[in-house]
Design a protein around this motif. Structure first.
Motif, PDB file in Angstrom:
ATOM      1  N   UNK C 127      -4.841 -26.683 -31.667  1.00 52.61           N
ATOM      2  CA  UNK C 127      -5.798 -26.883 -30.576  1.00 52.61           C
ATOM      3  C   UNK C 127      -5.078 -26.970 -29.239  1.00 52.61           C
ATOM      4  N   UNK C 128      -3.867 -27.563 -29.251  1.00 53.70           N
ATOM      5  CA  UNK C 128      -3.087 -27.635 -28.023  1.00 53.70           C
ATOM      6  C   UNK C 128      -2.806 -26.230 -27.507  1.00 53.70           C
ATOM      7  N   UNK C 129      -2.526 -25.331 -28.431  1.00 55.23           N
ATOM      8  CA  UNK C 129      -2.261 -23.948 -28.043  1.00 55.23           C
ATOM      9  C   UNK C 129      -3.505 -23.310 -27.433  1.00 55.23           C
ATOM     10  N   UNK C 130      -4.662 -23.603 -28.018  1.00 56.13           N
ATOM     11  CA  UNK C 130      -5.899 -23.024 -27.493  1.00 56.13           C
ATOM     12  C   UNK C 130      -6.212 -23.536 -26.093  1.00 56.13           C
ATOM     13  N   UNK C 131      -5.685 -24.726 -25.760  1.00 62.08           N
ATOM     14  CA  UNK C 131      -5.912 -25.261 -24.416  1.00 62.08           C
ATOM     15  C   UNK C 131      -4.686 -25.037 -23.519  1.00 62.08           C
ATOM     16  N   UNK C 132      -3.785 -24.163 -23.937  1.00 63.91           N
ATOM     17  CA  UNK C 132      -2.626 -23.751 -23.139  1.00 63.91           C
ATOM     18  C   UNK C 132      -1.692 -24.903 -22.796  1.00 63.91           C
ATOM     19  N   UNK C 133      -1.586 -25.897 -23.685  1.00 65.64           N
ATOM     20  CA  UNK C 133      -0.669 -27.003 -23.438  1.00 65.64           C
ATOM     21  C   UNK C 133       0.765 -26.511 -23.626  1.00 65.64           C
ATOM     22  N   UNK C 134       1.676 -26.993 -22.781  1.00 63.66           N
ATOM     23  CA  UNK C 134       3.066 -26.556 -22.881  1.00 63.66           C
ATOM     24  C   UNK C 134       3.731 -27.119 -24.138  1.00 63.66           C
ATOM     25  N   UNK C 135       4.906 -26.608 -24.464  1.00 57.91           N
ATOM     26  CA  UNK C 135       5.609 -27.056 -25.672  1.00 57.91           C
ATOM     27  C   UNK C 135       5.928 -28.544 -25.604  1.00 57.91           C
ATOM     28  N   UNK C 136       6.391 -28.988 -24.428  1.00 59.67           N
ATOM     29  CA  UNK C 136       6.694 -30.413 -24.260  1.00 59.67           C
ATOM     30  C   UNK C 136       5.441 -31.264 -24.458  1.00 59.67           C
ATOM     31  N   UNK C 137       4.366 -30.781 -23.866  1.00 64.67           N
ATOM     32  CA  UNK C 137       3.099 -31.501 -23.983  1.00 64.67           C
ATOM     33  C   UNK C 137       2.651 -31.592 -25.425  1.00 64.67           C
ATOM     34  N   UNK C 138       2.800 -30.479 -26.168  1.00 64.47           N
ATOM     35  CA  UNK C 138       2.374 -30.465 -27.566  1.00 64.47           C
ATOM     36  C   UNK C 138       3.186 -31.451 -28.399  1.00 64.47           C
ATOM     37  N   UNK C 139       4.486 -31.457 -28.117  1.00 58.79           N
ATOM     38  CA  UNK C 139       5.353 -32.387 -28.841  1.00 58.79           C
ATOM     39  C   UNK C 139       4.915 -33.836 -28.578  1.00 58.79           C
ATOM     40  N   UNK C 140       4.668 -34.137 -27.292  1.00 56.72           N
ATOM     41  CA  UNK C 140       4.240 -35.490 -26.932  1.00 56.72           C
ATOM     42  C   UNK C 140       2.904 -35.807 -27.573  1.00 56.72           C
ATOM     43  N   UNK C 141       2.022 -34.805 -27.607  1.00 54.09           N
ATOM     44  CA  UNK C 141       0.704 -35.011 -28.215  1.00 54.09           C
ATOM     45  C   UNK C 141       0.849 -35.419 -29.679  1.00 54.09           C
ATOM     46  N   UNK C 142       1.700 -34.699 -30.388  1.00 55.68           N
ATOM     47  CA  UNK C 142       1.870 -35.005 -31.813  1.00 55.68           C
ATOM     48  C   UNK C 142       2.476 -36.395 -32.018  1.00 55.68           C
ATOM     49  N   UNK C 143       3.474 -36.717 -31.183  1.00 55.41           N
ATOM     50  CA  UNK C 143       4.104 -38.035 -31.313  1.00 55.41           C
ATOM     51  C   UNK C 143       3.099 -39.148 -31.039  1.00 55.41           C
ATOM     52  N   UNK C 144       2.297 -38.975 -29.970  1.00 57.70           N
ATOM     53  CA  UNK C 144       1.341 -40.038 -29.643  1.00 57.70           C
ATOM     54  C   UNK C 144       0.268 -40.144 -30.715  1.00 57.70           C
ATOM     55  N   UNK C 145      -0.149 -38.996 -31.265  1.00 49.07           N
ATOM     56  CA  UNK C 145      -1.150 -39.051 -32.336  1.00 49.07           C
ATOM     57  C   UNK C 145      -0.581 -39.770 -33.558  1.00 49.07           C
ATOM     58  N   UNK C 146       0.690 -39.492 -33.839  1.00 51.32           N
ATOM     59  CA  UNK C 146       1.340 -40.112 -34.985  1.00 51.32           C
ATOM     60  C   UNK C 146       1.391 -41.633 -34.845  1.00 51.32           C
ATOM     61  N   UNK C 147       1.652 -42.096 -33.611  1.00 50.88           N
ATOM     62  CA  UNK C 147       1.730 -43.545 -33.393  1.00 50.88           C
ATOM     63  C   UNK C 147       0.358 -44.157 -33.124  1.00 50.88           C
ATOM     64  N   UNK C 148      -0.511 -43.376 -32.492  1.00 56.21           N
ATOM     65  CA  UNK C 148      -1.778 -43.940 -32.019  1.00 56.21           C
ATOM     66  C   UNK C 148      -2.875 -43.962 -33.070  1.00 56.21           C
ATOM     67  N   UNK C 149      -2.949 -42.912 -33.915  1.00 53.87           N
ATOM     68  CA  UNK C 149      -4.067 -42.883 -34.872  1.00 53.87           C
ATOM     69  C   UNK C 149      -4.031 -44.039 -35.891  1.00 53.87           C
ATOM     70  N   UNK C 150      -2.850 -44.527 -36.314  1.00 48.89           N
ATOM     71  CA  UNK C 150      -2.905 -45.716 -37.188  1.00 48.89           C
ATOM     72  C   UNK C 150      -3.540 -46.909 -36.491  1.00 48.89           C
ATOM     73  N   UNK C 151      -3.274 -47.050 -35.184  1.00 47.46           N
ATOM     74  CA  UNK C 151      -3.906 -48.159 -34.453  1.00 47.46           C
ATOM     75  C   UNK C 151      -5.419 -47.973 -34.465  1.00 47.46           C
ATOM     76  N   UNK C 152      -5.860 -46.719 -34.275  1.00 48.24           N
ATOM     77  CA  UNK C 152      -7.299 -46.450 -34.309  1.00 48.24           C
ATOM     78  C   UNK C 152      -7.876 -46.808 -35.676  1.00 48.24           C
ATOM     79  N   UNK C 153      -7.122 -46.502 -36.742  1.00 50.05           N
ATOM     80  CA  UNK C 153      -7.611 -46.840 -38.088  1.00 50.05           C
ATOM     81  C   UNK C 153      -7.742 -48.352 -38.258  1.00 50.05           C
TER      82      UNK C 153
END
Lengths: 245, 206, 233
Positions: C127-153
């Protein structure tokens, strides 16, 4: 100390003593609010930057104060009810929620009204206003949960737990919102951080804050007394009161 | 270890502005079967839930071997099995998987005896089909197999005969008698007449 | 000494038994697992359609859009946490077990994350690719999702436990939980924005990690209290 705690927890004793206090607190709140309002609107000097529009702080600041401290009070009362199963604490926590939500709403509205002449817009994403908005959401969640249960005891315990979770989160939310705010817009003129307010300005503010607290106490006691009568309607002391009327 | 096995002292329960029961004193000793009777809505299920500690009584206390249950919760739950209104099993899982989970909840490694227990409730051959393919009565039986699998001093059973056929009913009665003879105790609600259970005591809620 | 070891082993037993049970049950109804993911994709797709397909603009709103969508998808998946256990009576068995409720809850929340947060994280680069997010941004997105989604759970589980005994829970649950999600949203999308701007994001990740640590410690207490309250009716 322990005995005092238990006595305080007794609905009958509370009903009697609060009935005695209520008129005095009511008179105090009316006096404070009238004196504070007159002083604030007629005698306090105009602000050199904002002119007369700043005078809304005499409602905005006390309301914002109350909004936050009522939440803490609600959570503490809820915790007491949850841990020591004190009925009176449950009643207090339940009565705090709608009052606190109203104060939060008032703080938001007055903040918006003050924003119009100052920033030229009814709403700006200022850190304080945003935190206040989130606080309103937290209040509304507690009220909604409270009313979703049919069993009173469950309602009290569930909303107490939710308000405690909210209490832990409030500092985190506040911090994150402030952090977000500094990232996106430079700090602008804020309402309450005024360097060296003259006494003519802050004394009426103090009076208004005290008046708001008294007003809150009056409303809280009135709500709590009605709630208590409803809960304890099968007990002897309530039947006695009804007979006496 | 003084007092009765399970004891309810001065229990009062209020639900939605209605008093279900008041100043109720009751209890069971080892070797007893106690049947709780009463019309619908008289608070039988609520009483059982209070006895398990799931619900809290408005007033009064439940004691296990003389101690309030909230203080000896772990010990109490090690010695008590509760069969509630709901089936207590996951539809998507097989009978075997369900019982394995129940065994883990109790802290037992009962893997070998599971098929045995299922056989005793007449479910041989159904061990490995998902429970949603079983009939309501068979699902109840899966739940009842817990009583064979997981030994407990006290059973609290809420309508254990629901959806069970005649043969099953007499099997459960035999099971109750066996439990009492082994020095265990049973508290149950049912509208069935338990004729064959010796020394049956009854408690009627109004 | 031996007694302590025994207790530990048993705890592990219930932890693993719980995960195994929930995983098995979930994979026999795979649609429940896939629906939140489809929801995530559909919601993200709506933004270019509603706003503009222009790449510069999409790149700018991508962190916010992706995070809000992931948050809503998690919210929808909270249903599977306690609802079915409540209905089939296994939740009360969990409470009536001599095993610590803490271990069961930790196992359930962990399974929920494995089945919702982790797939979302793995799906996000697409989805990041579909929204033209840069490689750095995508990496950060994945890292934050990895840390953030458990908190959401964890936070979601508190809300889910509080509302599990009620009839219409969906809207109420979101009202309770969404305000509590705000800090995660702010720090996580802030991190992605910082990464796009070429700034370091270690600080953001540390904050998210702190939130996660706090959630691991405090949330299970709140969840078990909430479950006991919900089942006491």
């Amino acid at each position: 100390m322990w005995r005092w705690f238990h006595k305080l927890g007794s609905p009958k004793w509370f009903y009697a003593i609060s009935g005695r206090w209520l008129p005095w607190v009511a008179v105090a709140s009316i006096l404070l609010l009238v004196v504070g309002t007159v002083w604030a609107l007629l005698f306090a000097p105009a602000d050199y930057q904002q002119g007369n529009s700043y005078r809304i702080i005499y409602i905005h600041v006390p309301a914002a104060f109350l909004a936050q401290s009522v939440y803490v009070m609600m959570a503490v009362a809820g915790a007491i009810g949850l841990i020591w199963k004190m009925k009176l604490a449950d009643v207090m926590a339940k009565c705090c929620a709608p009052i606190g939500a109203s104060f939060t709403f008032l703080a938001l509205v007055t903040g918006a009204v003050w924003g119009k002449p100052t920033w030229g817009a009814w709403w700006v994403w200022d850190a304080r206003l945003t935190s206040m908005l989130v606080l309103l959401f937290l209040y509304l969640g507690v009220v909604a949960l409270q009313s979703a249960f049919t069993d009173r005891n469950q309602a009290a315990r569930a909303s107490a737990l939710l308000s405690l979770v909210g209490l832990v989160n409030i500092p985190i939310i506040k911090y994150s919102v402030e952090w977000w705010n500094t990232l996106h817009q430079p700090a602008s003129l804020t309402l309450t951080e005024k360097p060296a307010m003259p006494a003519d300005m802050w004394v009426p503010l103090l009076i208004m804050v005290a008046g708001f607290y008294c007003f809150f106490t009056v409303v809280l006691l009135m709500r709590a007394r009605v709630e208590l009568l409803d809960r304890e309607r099968r007990t002897g002391w309530v039947k006695d009161i009804i007979k006496a009327k | 270890m003084s007092g009765r096995l399970l004891e309810g002292i001065n229990l009062c329960c209020e639900r939605d502005h209605r008093v279900l029961f008041e100043s109720l004193n009751m209890g069971v000793d080892a070797g007893e079967v106690l049947q709780i009777e009463g019309p619908n809505g008289s608070g039988k299920t609520t009483l059982l839930r209070v006895l398990t500690g799931l619900s809290e009584a408005t007033e009064g206390e439940v004691r296990w071997c003389g101690q309030p249950i909230r203080k000896v919760r772990t010990r109490y739950y090690q010695n008590m099995q509760y069969l509630g209104h709901a089936a207590g099993i996951k539809q998507a899982l097989t009978a075997h998987e369900n019982l394995r989970w129940h065994a883990a909840l109790t802290g037992l490694e009962g893997d070998d005896q599971i098929d045995d227990a299922l056989g005793k409730v007449g479910l041989r051959g159904y061990e490995d089909v998902p429970c949603y393919t079983l009939s309501a009565g068979q699902q109840r039986r899966v739940n009842l197999a817990r009583l064979h699998l997981l030994p407990a001093k006290l059973w609290i059973l809420d309508e254990p005969f629901t959806a069970i056929d005649k043969a099953g009913v007499s099997a459960i009665e035999a099971l109750l008698i066996h439990q009492a003879q082994q020095g265990g105790a049973v508290i149950l609600t049912t509208h069935q007449d338990l004729q064959h259970v010796p020394g049956l005591r009854k408690l009627t809620l109004k | 000494m031996t007694a302590q070891v025994d207790v530990k082993q048993v705890n592990q037993g219930i932890f693993i038994a719980m995960i195994r049970r929930d995983m098995t049950a979930a994979f026999r109804h795979p649609s429940d697992l896939i629906n939140p993911l489809i929801f995530f994709v559909v919601v993200v797709t709506l933004f270019p359609l509603a706003v503009t397909p222009e790449s510069d603009f999409l790149r700018e709103i991508a962190p916010g859009v992706l995070w809000v969508s992931a948050l809503l998808a998690t919210l929808l998946s909270l249903d599977m946490l306690f609802q079915s256990d409540f209905q089939d009576g296994t939740l009360e068995q969990m409470i009536l077990s001599p095993q610590p409720l803490y271990a069961s809850i930790l196992a359930k929340v962990f399974t929920h994350w494995l089945l919702s947060g982790l797939p979302l994280t793995l799906l996000s680069p697409l989805l990041a690719m579909m929204l033209f997010l840069s490689a750095d941004g995508t990496q950060a997105l994945m890292l934050t999702l990895l840390l953030g989604t458990p908190v959401l759970s964890f936070i979601g589980a508190i809300g889910s436990a509080l509302t599990v005994g009620l009839r219409k829970t969906g809207l109420l649950l979101s009202l309770l939980v969404l305000p509590l999600y705000i800090p995660v949203l702010i720090f996580a999308s802030g991190a992605v924005q910082a990464a796009i701007a070429g700034l370091p994001i270690v600080g953001h990740l540390a904050l998210l990690g702190a939130l996660l640590a706090l959630a691991v410690v405090l949330a299970p207490v709140a969840i078990s209290t909430a479950l006991r309250i919900s089942l006491s009716g």
